[in-house]
Scaffold this motif. Sequence first.
Motif, mmCIF file in Angstrom:
data_model
loop_
_atom_site.group_PDB
_atom_site.id
_atom_site.type_symbol
_atom_site.label_atom_id
_atom_site.label_comp_id
_atom_site.label_asym_id
_atom_site.label_seq_id
_atom_site.Cartn_x
_atom_site.Cartn_y
_atom_site.Cartn_z
ATOM 1 N N GLY A 14 0.837 -1.196 0.000
ATOM 2 C CA GLY A 14 0.000 0.000 0.000
ATOM 3 C C GLY A 14 0.870 1.243 0.000
ATOM 4 O O GLY A 14 1.923 1.281 -0.643
ATOM 5 N N ILE A 15 0.493 2.239 0.757
ATOM 6 C CA ILE A 15 1.210 3.510 0.808
ATOM 7 C C ILE A 15 2.588 3.292 1.442
ATOM 8 O O ILE A 15 2.700 2.726 2.526
ATOM 9 C CB ILE A 15 0.401 4.546 1.616
ATOM 10 C CG1 ILE A 15 -0.967 4.754 0.966
ATOM 11 C CG2 ILE A 15 1.154 5.864 1.722
ATOM 12 C CD1 ILE A 15 -1.940 5.540 1.808
ATOM 13 N N ILE A 18 3.859 5.757 4.830
ATOM 14 C CA ILE A 18 3.260 5.711 6.156
ATOM 15 C C ILE A 18 4.341 5.287 7.152
ATOM 16 O O ILE A 18 5.273 4.578 6.810
ATOM 17 C CB ILE A 18 2.050 4.753 6.244
ATOM 18 C CG1 ILE A 18 2.443 3.324 5.899
ATOM 19 C CG2 ILE A 18 0.904 5.245 5.384
ATOM 20 C CD1 ILE A 18 1.377 2.315 6.220
ATOM 21 N N ARG A 20 5.288 3.554 10.916
ATOM 22 C CA ARG A 20 4.813 2.653 11.969
ATOM 23 C C ARG A 20 5.912 2.417 12.994
ATOM 24 O O ARG A 20 7.097 2.501 12.699
ATOM 25 C CB ARG A 20 4.368 1.301 11.380
ATOM 26 C CG ARG A 20 3.179 1.403 10.448
ATOM 27 C CD ARG A 20 1.931 1.833 11.211
ATOM 28 N NE ARG A 20 0.759 1.914 10.371
ATOM 29 C CZ ARG A 20 0.276 3.020 9.836
ATOM 30 N NH1 ARG A 20 0.895 4.167 10.007
ATOM 31 N NH2 ARG A 20 -0.828 3.012 9.116
ATOM 32 N N THR A 54 9.167 4.426 8.027
ATOM 33 C CA THR A 54 8.284 4.281 6.871
ATOM 34 C C THR A 54 8.482 2.891 6.264
ATOM 35 O O THR A 54 9.506 2.228 6.515
ATOM 36 C CB THR A 54 8.594 5.333 5.775
ATOM 37 O OG1 THR A 54 9.892 5.074 5.246
ATOM 38 C CG2 THR A 54 8.490 6.750 6.305
ATOM 39 N N THR A 76 -3.700 -0.413 -5.040
ATOM 40 C CA THR A 76 -4.853 0.185 -4.360
ATOM 41 C C THR A 76 -5.564 -0.831 -3.468
ATOM 42 O O THR A 76 -6.259 -0.447 -2.536
ATOM 43 C CB THR A 76 -5.855 0.766 -5.373
ATOM 44 O OG1 THR A 76 -6.248 -0.274 -6.281
ATOM 45 C CG2 THR A 76 -5.239 1.925 -6.143
ATOM 46 N N VAL A 79 -4.464 -0.123 0.049
ATOM 47 C CA VAL A 79 -4.572 1.253 0.529
ATOM 48 C C VAL A 79 -5.921 1.436 1.214
ATOM 49 O O VAL A 79 -6.960 1.198 0.602
ATOM 50 C CB VAL A 79 -4.417 2.267 -0.633
ATOM 51 C CG1 VAL A 79 -4.640 3.692 -0.141
ATOM 52 C CG2 VAL A 79 -3.049 2.119 -1.283
ATOM 53 N N CYS A 80 -5.872 1.848 2.477
ATOM 54 C CA CYS A 80 -7.101 2.115 3.231
ATOM 55 C C CYS A 80 -7.500 3.577 3.039
ATOM 56 O O CYS A 80 -6.638 4.456 2.997
ATOM 57 C CB CYS A 80 -6.883 1.845 4.714
ATOM 58 S SG CYS A 80 -6.485 0.138 5.070
ATOM 59 N N ASN A 82 -8.920 5.654 5.089
ATOM 60 C CA ASN A 82 -8.631 6.500 6.248
ATOM 61 C C ASN A 82 -7.305 6.121 6.898
ATOM 62 O O ASN A 82 -7.186 6.087 8.113
ATOM 63 C CB ASN A 82 -9.757 6.389 7.278
ATOM 64 C CG ASN A 82 -11.073 6.885 6.725
ATOM 65 O OD1 ASN A 82 -11.107 7.891 6.023
ATOM 66 N ND2 ASN A 82 -12.144 6.191 7.023
ATOM 67 N N GLU A 83 -6.307 5.866 6.083
ATOM 68 C CA GLU A 83 -4.995 5.436 6.582
ATOM 69 C C GLU A 83 -4.383 6.484 7.501
ATOM 70 O O GLU A 83 -4.361 7.664 7.170
ATOM 71 C CB GLU A 83 -4.051 5.180 5.404
ATOM 72 C CG GLU A 83 -2.759 4.530 5.787
ATOM 73 C CD GLU A 83 -2.930 3.068 6.147
ATOM 74 O OE1 GLU A 83 -2.779 2.714 7.329
ATOM 75 O OE2 GLU A 83 -3.231 2.279 5.244
ATOM 76 N N VAL A 84 -3.910 6.042 8.665
ATOM 77 C CA VAL A 84 -3.199 6.926 9.580
ATOM 78 C C VAL A 84 -1.765 7.039 9.067
ATOM 79 O O VAL A 84 -1.104 6.022 8.848
ATOM 80 C CB VAL A 84 -3.220 6.366 11.018
ATOM 81 C CG1 VAL A 84 -2.387 7.225 11.945
ATOM 82 C CG2 VAL A 84 -4.654 6.237 11.512
ATOM 83 N N GLU A 85 -1.300 8.256 8.855
ATOM 84 C CA GLU A 85 0.019 8.448 8.249
ATOM 85 C C GLU A 85 1.168 8.071 9.179
ATOM 86 O O GLU A 85 2.161 7.517 8.736
ATOM 87 C CB GLU A 85 0.191 9.902 7.798
ATOM 88 C CG GLU A 85 -0.660 10.244 6.596
ATOM 89 C CD GLU A 85 -0.440 11.664 6.123
ATOM 90 O OE1 GLU A 85 0.669 12.208 6.333
ATOM 91 O OE2 GLU A 85 -1.381 12.229 5.557
#
Length: 118
Positions: A14-15, A18, A20, A54, A76, A79-80, A82-85
């Motif tokens: 996904g992104i 982001i 974590r 990231t 895609t 990819v959510c 409302n993904e929290v960055e």
Amino acid sequence: VAHFRRRARVIELGILDIERDFSNVCVVAHCYTRLIEVGPADKIYNVCSGPSHTLMDVLAMMARVSGYMSEIRVSTAFVCANEVERLHGSRHRLEEVIGPTEDIPLMDILRWMYKDDA
């Protein structure tokens, strides 16, 4: 890690930017054990490593560990909406209660996972 072990030609994720907070499972288990032993039950604690990385950081680390880099494709499907960055925590309150926690760099964790035969 499994993708790098088998030298996957393509990895779909996904992104990639982001962030974590990654923790070693043994450290997390130790923190839980110590909280059960000494932590007040009416408090909330972050069991975390502290810094965030990231997915691009993780991929770069895995390339260094394995000596190999797959083609990375953003899908895609991963990819959510409302993904929290950025997700990371502070272990300050946790360490006030259970004492210092072990600090294992993510690079070391990835190296151990890559070399593990399991």
